[in-house]
Design a protein around this motif. Structure first.
Motif, PDB file in Angstrom:
ATOM      1  N   ALA A 126       0.851  -1.199   0.000  1.00 57.83           N
ATOM      2  CA  ALA A 126       0.000   0.000   0.000  1.00 57.83           C
ATOM      3  C   ALA A 126       0.884   1.245   0.000  1.00 57.83           C
ATOM      4  CB  ALA A 126      -0.923   0.011   1.206  1.00 57.83           C
ATOM      5  N   LEU A 127       0.494   2.229  -0.812  1.00 63.28           N
ATOM      6  CA  LEU A 127       1.231   3.490  -0.913  1.00 63.28           C
ATOM      7  C   LEU A 127       0.486   4.571  -0.133  1.00 63.28           C
ATOM      8  CD1 LEU A 127       3.633   4.991  -2.317  1.00 63.28           C
ATOM      9  CD2 LEU A 127       1.988   5.661  -4.090  1.00 63.28           C
ATOM     10  N   THR A 128       1.209   5.277   0.742  1.00 65.47           N
ATOM     11  CA  THR A 128       0.607   6.330   1.554  1.00 65.47           C
ATOM     12  C   THR A 128       1.402   7.620   1.395  1.00 65.47           C
ATOM     13  OG1 THR A 128      -0.071   4.688   3.194  1.00 65.47           O
ATOM     14  CG2 THR A 128      -0.103   7.002   3.881  1.00 65.47           C
ATOM     15  N   GLN A 129       0.700   8.724   1.118  1.00 66.84           N
ATOM     16  CA  GLN A 129       1.371  10.015   1.080  1.00 66.84           C
ATOM     17  C   GLN A 129       1.541  10.497   2.524  1.00 66.84           C
ATOM     18  OE1 GLN A 129      -0.363  13.007  -1.508  1.00 66.84           O
ATOM     19  NE2 GLN A 129       0.632  14.663  -0.380  1.00 66.84           N
ATOM     20  N   ILE A 130       2.782  10.708   2.927  1.00 64.00           N
ATOM     21  CA  ILE A 130       3.092  11.049   4.317  1.00 64.00           C
ATOM     22  C   ILE A 130       3.014  12.551   4.554  1.00 64.00           C
ATOM     23  CG2 ILE A 130       4.846  10.910   6.128  1.00 64.00           C
ATOM     24  CD1 ILE A 130       3.501   8.236   5.342  1.00 64.00           C
ATOM     25  N   THR A 131       3.499  13.339   3.618  1.00 64.83           N
ATOM     26  CA  THR A 131       3.493  14.794   3.769  1.00 64.83           C
ATOM     27  C   THR A 131       2.235  15.399   3.157  1.00 64.83           C
ATOM     28  OG1 THR A 131       4.777  14.973   1.720  1.00 64.83           O
ATOM     29  CG2 THR A 131       5.998  14.992   3.808  1.00 64.83           C
ATOM     30  N   THR A 132       1.926  16.602   3.584  1.00 62.00           N
ATOM     31  CA  THR A 132       0.787  17.351   3.056  1.00 62.00           C
ATOM     32  C   THR A 132       1.304  18.532   2.240  1.00 62.00           C
ATOM     33  OG1 THR A 132      -0.596  16.749   4.945  1.00 62.00           O
ATOM     34  CG2 THR A 132      -1.284  18.657   3.647  1.00 62.00           C
ATOM     35  N   THR A 147     -12.424  18.036  -4.873  1.00 65.18           N
ATOM     36  CA  THR A 147     -11.977  16.679  -4.574  1.00 65.18           C
ATOM     37  C   THR A 147     -10.494  16.547  -4.902  1.00 65.18           C
ATOM     38  OG1 THR A 147     -12.430  15.849  -6.813  1.00 65.18           O
ATOM     39  CG2 THR A 147     -14.264  15.839  -5.213  1.00 65.18           C
ATOM     40  N   PRO A 148      -9.821  15.526  -4.347  1.00 62.80           N
ATOM     41  CA  PRO A 148      -8.418  15.300  -4.704  1.00 62.80           C
ATOM     42  C   PRO A 148      -8.218  15.112  -6.202  1.00 62.80           C
ATOM     43  CG  PRO A 148      -8.970  14.061  -2.730  1.00 62.80           C
ATOM     44  CD  PRO A 148     -10.267  14.637  -3.246  1.00 62.80           C
ATOM     45  N   GLU A 149      -9.174  14.474  -6.870  1.00 62.21           N
ATOM     46  CA  GLU A 149      -9.045  14.297  -8.314  1.00 62.21           C
ATOM     47  C   GLU A 149      -9.126  15.642  -9.038  1.00 62.21           C
ATOM     48  OE1 GLU A 149      -8.350  12.515 -11.865  1.00 62.21           O
ATOM     49  OE2 GLU A 149      -8.123  11.689  -9.849  1.00 62.21           O
ATOM     50  N   GLU A 150     -10.029  16.519  -8.603  1.00 71.79           N
ATOM     51  CA  GLU A 150     -10.110  17.856  -9.202  1.00 71.79           C
ATOM     52  C   GLU A 150      -8.833  18.633  -8.950  1.00 71.79           C
ATOM     53  OE1 GLU A 150     -14.864  18.997  -9.055  1.00 71.79           O
ATOM     54  OE2 GLU A 150     -13.707  19.070  -7.190  1.00 71.79           O
ATOM     55  N   ALA A 151      -8.205  18.401  -7.801  1.00 67.89           N
ATOM     56  CA  ALA A 151      -6.975  19.118  -7.464  1.00 67.89           C
ATOM     57  C   ALA A 151      -5.849  18.793  -8.440  1.00 67.89           C
ATOM     58  CB  ALA A 151      -6.550  18.774  -6.036  1.00 67.89           C
ATOM     59  N   VAL A 197       2.558  11.247 -12.637  1.00 63.98           N
ATOM     60  CA  VAL A 197       2.414   9.800 -12.441  1.00 63.98           C
ATOM     61  C   VAL A 197       1.492   9.584 -11.245  1.00 63.98           C
ATOM     62  CG1 VAL A 197       3.587   7.618 -12.002  1.00 63.98           C
ATOM     63  CG2 VAL A 197       4.723   9.389 -13.366  1.00 63.98           C
ATOM     64  N   ASP A 198       0.355   8.959 -11.463  1.00 59.18           N
ATOM     65  CA  ASP A 198      -0.610   8.823 -10.370  1.00 59.18           C
ATOM     66  C   ASP A 198      -0.163   7.766  -9.369  1.00 59.18           C
ATOM     67  OD1 ASP A 198      -1.280   6.306 -11.429  1.00 59.18           O
ATOM     68  OD2 ASP A 198      -2.982   7.087 -12.541  1.00 59.18           O
ATOM     69  N   ASP A 199      -0.865   7.728  -8.231  1.00 56.41           N
ATOM     70  CA  ASP A 199      -0.464   6.850  -7.139  1.00 56.41           C
ATOM     71  C   ASP A 199      -0.510   5.373  -7.532  1.00 56.41           C
ATOM     72  OD1 ASP A 199      -0.126   9.106  -5.667  1.00 56.41           O
ATOM     73  OD2 ASP A 199      -1.755   8.743  -4.252  1.00 56.41           O
ATOM     74  N   ALA A 200      -1.471   5.004  -8.361  1.00 54.34           N
ATOM     75  CA  ALA A 200      -1.603   3.595  -8.742  1.00 54.34           C
ATOM     76  C   ALA A 200      -0.363   3.107  -9.492  1.00 54.34           C
ATOM     77  CB  ALA A 200      -2.854   3.402  -9.591  1.00 54.34           C
ATOM     78  N   HIS A 201       0.123   3.918 -10.438  1.00 55.43           N
ATOM     79  CA  HIS A 201       1.305   3.523 -11.205  1.00 55.43           C
ATOM     80  C   HIS A 201       2.565   3.610 -10.350  1.00 55.43           C
ATOM     81  CE1 HIS A 201      -1.477   4.157 -14.598  1.00 55.43           C
ATOM     82  NE2 HIS A 201      -0.704   3.298 -15.236  1.00 55.43           N
TER      83      HIS A 201
END
Length: 412
Positions: A126-132, A147-151, A197-201
């Motif tokens: 699982a990939l987690t973004q740690i920083t904001t 939404t995050p996708e709109e961002a 590059v999105d999180d999935a890739h």
């Protein structure tokens, strides 16, 4: 003690930029990425200065709190050096850099972060973004306005709210401590990677089990294949794992890797940028830290965009509802050109409309009561009328009623 693991660092100018304003560092205990901004040369200087200052933190620490203080001090020293550099070279005014760094202390990662470069943790598939991200758009996401996708595609996605720059001697830096474990993969990257590059890739590449260097190459290739509109820098850190233990001299990439050291360019003539009176023109800059007045304009612009978006949805909904209503009305009008012969349990009735209905809504009404008693009809004709007999027109319905009347007259 010295960190036990393996790492890799890589940086690329990308396919659009003319120079690389990113810097990256992979050492024995310290790992960092800095994404510079502030004109053709200012970004180079800012990110390089930050990485050079941070190198002093690349050492074993007795405790996580000691490492956290050292990171804060190094970043504060970087801010002071940026201010001193601009005082000597005013043409570099407005330069700045993001900083995302971590120091490994025993089984912990000590993290410092400012800007929109990112630190990710890949653990247990699982990939987690740690920083904001310290961006205008991230504030919109946090407040629930987008939404995050709109961002990901917002026109103001690169406007920074916090940055290590030449204006603030005491920058607000996020620092925190996280436990880490064998098998963890830490990814530090500039937005040249995370923005395309999105999180999935990214997760797929990190989960492929390749050594850090090959994994970094794979991620860079994905960014380049996606167009790489910005510089791309990433540092990959494996905790333990199957690959060789990290050893040797630190790896420095990007503008900080200049073998001649940091070169502050000579003054260049030309008109300054509009956000700072002496700022150099950037090579299509993607980052800047807005002044308060400009930020208010951005917020108001976003409100207008949200209102326009809502208005568009409302207009679209009204149009759809109008089309549905028009279709229903047209369909109803067509039903009223149809007739059928039925009964009201006592006499034969000519109905206008069709036999079907929509829920409780009937699509037919009595057009004429013929007065023909149902009881006087032969059994076959009575059954047919009770089941209703369709007619294509009023004339055909009247002909059916006339035949039934004639049948009653014959049977009497």
């Amino acid at each position: 003690m010295v960190f036990q693991g393996s790492s890799a660092a890589i940086s690329h100018t990308g396919k659009v930029r003319s120079n690389n304003q990113d810097s990256g560092y992979s050492g024995s205990n310290l790992f960092a990425v800095a994404d510079g901004m502030g004109g053709h040369a200012g970004g180079d200087v800012a990110s390089s200065l930050a990485i050079m200052r941070l190198q002093a933190v690349d050492q074993p620490f007795a405790s996580t709190s000691e490492a956290e203080r050292a990171l804060r001090d190094a970043i504060s020293d970087s801010a002071a050096e940026l201010i001193d550099t601009v005082a000597m070279r005013p043409e570099l005014a407005g330069m700045g850099t993001t900083v995302s760094a971590l120091v490994m202390v025993d089984d912990y990662a000590v993290i410092a972060h400012i800007g929109d470069s990112r630190i990710y943790l890949y653990r247990d598939d699982a990939l987690t973004q740690i920083t904001t991200d310290h961006t205008f758009v991230q504030r919109l996401v946090d407040s629930g306005r987008i939404t995050p996708e709109e961002a990901r595609f917002h026109p103001r996605r690169s406007v920074l709210m916090r940055v290590l720059g030449d204006m603030d001697p005491d920058p607000e830096v996020d620092t925190f401590i996280m436990p880490t474990q064998q098998g963890d993969r830490w990814l530090l990257c500039s937005d040249g990677l995370s923005g395309v590059v999105d999180d999935a890739h990214t997760a797929k590449a990190l989960g492929a089990g390749l050594a850090p260097g090959r994994t970094a190459d794979s991620l860079l290739k994905q960014a380049l294949d996606a167009g790489a509109p910005d510089n791309v820098t990433l540092v990959l850190v494996d905790v333990g794992g199957q690959h060789p233990i990290f050893s040797g001299t630190p790896t420095i990439v990007g503008s900080a890797s200049n073998p001649n050291g940091i070169v502050v360019p000579a003054a260049r003539s030309g008109r300054g940028g509009w956000l700072h009176p002496n700022r150099q023109a950037a090579n299509e800059p993607t980052h800047f830290e807005p002044e308060a007045q400009f930020l208010e304009e951005l917020i108001e612009e976003d409100r207008r965009r949200a209102r326009r978006r809502r208005a568009g949805w409302i207009v679209g909904l009204i149009v759809v509802l109008a089309l549905i209503a028009a279709g229903l009305f047209g369909g109803y009008q067509w039903t009223q050109t149809r007739f059928f012969v039925g009964t009201d349990e006592d006499t034969v009735i000519i109905y206008r409309g069709i036999q079907q209905g929509i829920g409780p809504i009937s699509l037919s009404s009595v057009y004429e009561d013929t007065g023909i008693p149902i009881a006087d009809l032969p059994e076959f004709e009575r059954s047919a009328v009770e089941a209703t007999v369709s007619a294509q027109s009023l004339a055909e319905a009247e002909d059916i009623a006339a035949r039934l009347r004639a049948t009653v007259a014959v049977t009497k």
